[in-house]
Design an enzyme around this catalytic site. Structure first.
Site, short mmCIF file in Angstrom:
data_model
loop_
_atom_site.label_atom_id
_atom_site.label_comp_id
_atom_site.label_asym_id
_atom_site.label_seq_id
_atom_site.Cartn_x
_atom_site.Cartn_y
_atom_site.Cartn_z
N HIS A 102 13.45 48.91 70.25
CA HIS A 102 14.05 50.17 69.85
C HIS A 102 13.27 50.78 68.69
CE1 HIS A 102 16.03 47.06 67.40
NE2 HIS A 102 16.29 47.99 66.49
N HIS A 104 13.72 53.62 65.50
CA HIS A 104 14.65 54.38 64.67
C HIS A 104 14.05 55.74 64.34
CE1 HIS A 104 17.18 50.86 63.44
NE2 HIS A 104 16.08 50.22 63.77
#
Length: 139
Positions: A102, A104
């Protein structure tokens, strides 16, 4: 697309856990972080499970990067931040907590209370040259 039963982000992608989805396409899902560093802090994940940058395919990584670009533009239009941090961490030593790749997208404003992740000093030329040799040998 592959997913892992006990992975929180796989469950979000599959709709088995609730999320605040910002954008999504056939390859990625972007949703608000429930413990945001700042207003609009968004996570971008691939639909396909990959634990980290070392496991994600180059093509899937490119899809995530494209969505990060779109989310950054959307956050800028919606919230008018002064800047944005794009952050990824691989491995526990780098503070990765959820082992599904992932990225951010963290909107930033002048005067916010977020701090630098590190402080550093210039490395000696010899150290940089040795590091470059090691990296070149690994190609």
């Amino acid at each position: 697309m592959g997913w892992v039963n006990d992975c929180t982000f796989c469950k979000i992608v599959a709709g088995r856990l609730p999320s605040y989805r910002v954008l999504e396409d056939e390859h990625t899902v972007a949703f608000l972080d429930i413990a945001p560093a700042s207003r609009g802090h968004t996570l971008v994940v691939p639909r396909e499970h990959a634990p980290d940058v070392w496991a994600i395919s180059e093509a899937t990584h490119a899809h995530v990067a494209g969505m990060v670009h779109r989310v950054s533009a959307l956050v800028k239009a919606a919230l008018a931040p002064d800047g944005v941090n794009i952050v990824h961490s691989t491995g526990e030593a780098a503070w990765q907590e959820v082992f599904h790749f992932h990225t951010h997208v963290v909107p930033r404003w002048h005067g916010d209370d977020l701090r630098l992740m590190w402080s550093s000093q210039p490395a000696p030329d010899q150290e940089l040259e040795q590091t470059l040799e090691l990296v070149a040998a690994a190609k």
